[in-house]
Write an enzyme that holds these catalytic residues in place. Structure first.
Site, PDB file in Angstrom:
ATOM      1  N   LYS A   1      25.857  41.013  16.512  1.00 41.33           N
ATOM      2  CA  LYS A   1      25.226  42.335  16.571  1.00 41.33           C
ATOM      3  C   LYS A   1      23.717  42.270  16.804  1.00 41.33           C
ATOM      4  CE  LYS A   1      28.853  45.005  15.744  1.00 41.33           C
ATOM      5  NZ  LYS A   1      29.363  45.963  16.744  1.00 41.33           N
TER       6      LYS A   1
ATOM      7  N   GLU B   1      24.783  53.618  13.198  1.00 45.18           N
ATOM      8  CA  GLU B   1      26.016  53.716  12.413  1.00 45.18           C
ATOM      9  C   GLU B   1      26.510  52.300  12.166  1.00 45.18           C
ATOM     10  OE1 GLU B   1      27.676  51.927  15.619  1.00 45.18           O
ATOM     11  OE2 GLU B   1      26.298  53.614  15.808  1.00 45.18           O
TER      12      GLU B   1
ATOM     13  N   SER C   1      33.017  36.086  16.160  1.00 44.83           N
ATOM     14  CA  SER C   1      31.940  37.072  16.298  1.00 44.83           C
ATOM     15  C   SER C   1      31.046  37.174  15.075  1.00 44.83           C
ATOM     16  CB  SER C   1      32.529  38.443  16.616  1.00 44.83           C
ATOM     17  OG  SER C   1      33.459  38.827  15.615  1.00 44.83           O
TER      18      SER C   1
END
Length: 399
Positions: free
Chosen positions: A89, A111, A379
């Site tokens: 991210k 969010e 991830s």
């Protein structure tokens, strides 16, 4: 066939920008600004310096020898879990905050579901000295408590959202309401390849550093720059988009994506929106989503907070619709088993999201030949999910 976004912001029939009038100018300004900025030499220099010296890229491409032997292939793991903040991210958050700064925005909102995007955004805001507000479903606040405390420590204001089923969809709803109230000074850093155009394309481009690295890392390790199979988990779709970006139009590479089956796609407790969803509009984009016949959203369910979303980004919907990608659901119990298997066989504790990609290995192993190169993206790391893992460890068969 070209699987990238077209000039109108669509991937086949999916995508577009379906937005309230109050946001029209804001989104159009972003659409006009994002490519000239992110393709400029100044942006590229600052962004790639941050990726190298702050995030710690390139992330390793690790040959998993024991798992390779078990599944009859040459399995390489792309280790996004080793990035600063513990997931992919941060790649997107840093890129978008640089963009926001160049566009003159002074306030950041986001969010988050699993909390990794919230942590990444709060980290980027601390680095750039910008105020940060993060919306997070109240249920996710409870099950991702560690990430909530990380966001607060980084200086972000975290708003627990009590509406709906108190997860990612509801957090996104509240973030959009905030954006509608403050369109002039606020930049909304969307964490995945969802939302109105240009967000799906912008996020995919910023995450494409993953597949950019895979190409040269594979060349170094195997003598060729492409795998036979490439695998990732998919909820909204950002890590998957980054993993496959440079291989979208390379038909030599088979794409396999794992979505969250929950308790099973034949139950009402699932988040497998590509397989059971129908076409509709959610959060500004036409996608496949879980909805009733009259268009009301069906609440999704997954043990993984990051995959608990009733739709999937337009890029992935088009890949599924056209058959370019094979999309398979992994249920909660399969993901849990896969997480423990990786932990015990390779010494890597994955995030629950990533475990949904790992859970596909036994489902597709019959497709592999011993010489096939398979790349699977881990991830995120599993620290945030330890409570969940510990509470289910007695249910997981020994691996």
């Amino acid at each position: 066939m070209d699987y990238n976004v077209n000039k109108d912001g669509f991937y086949g029939i999916y995508g577009g920008a379906y937005i309230p009038e109050i946001l029209y100018k804001t989104v159009k300004d972003l659409e006009a600004a994002y490519l000239p900025i992110i393709e400029s030499e100044d942006f590229k220099r600052e962004y790639h310096n941050l990726l190298k010296d702050y995030v710690g890229r390139p992330s390793p491409l690790y040959y998993a020898s024991r798992m390779s032997e078990k599944y009859g292939c040459k399995l390489y793991l792309k280790r996004e879990d080793l990035n600063h903040t513990g997931a992919h991210k941060i790649n997107n958050a840093l890129g978008q905050i640089l963009l926001a700064r160049k566009m003159g925005k002074t306030r950041i909102i986001a969010e988050t579901g699993a909390g990794q995007h919230g942590v990444a955004t709060a980290t980027a805001c601390a680095l750039m000295n910008m105020p940060c507000t993060v919306y997070m479903g109240a249920l996710d606040v409870k099950r991702q408590h560690v990430n909530v405390e990380r966001m607060k420590m980084l200086g972000a204001t975290v708003h627990p959202v009590e509406s709906g089923n108190k997860t990612l969809k509801d957090a996104t709803n509240e973030a959009i309401r905030d954006w509608c109230c403050h369109p002039e000074d606020t930049f909304y850093i969307i964490g995945s390849t969802v939302g109105p155009h240009p967000y799906p394309d912008m996020v995919a481009r910023l995450q494409s550093v993953i597949s950019e690295e895979i190409k040269w890392q594979l060349q170094e390790k195997t003598g060729r720059d492409y795998p036979d199979y490439i695998m990732a988990c998919v909820g909204g779709g950002s890590n998957a988009a980054g993993t496959i970006y440079h291989y979208l139009n390379d038909e030599r590479v088979k794409i396999i994506l794992g979505e969250a089956g929950g308790l099973g796609i034949d139950t009402d407790k699932t988040a497998a929106s590509m397989q059971i969803g129908t076409t509709g509009i959610l959060h500004g984009s036409r996608i496949k989503l879980m909805q009733t016949k009259d268009g009301q959203i069906v609440e999704p369910y997954s043990i993984s907070a990051g995959l608990d979303y009733p739709g999937t980004g337009p890029l992935h919907c088009n890949l599924y619709q056209t058959g370019r990608a094979q999309v398979i659901a992994a249920n909660d119990d399969e993901a849990l088993r896969a997480a423990f298997e990786l932990t015990r066989m390779e010494g890597i504790i994955p995030a629950l999201e990533s475990a949904h990609a790992l859970a596909l290995l036994p489902k597709v192993a019959q497709q592999f030949k011993p010489e096939d190169v398979v790349v699977l993206t881990v991830s995120g790391r599993g620290d945030k999910d330890l409570d969940t893992y510990l509470s289910h460890q007695n249910e997981v068969n020994n691996v």
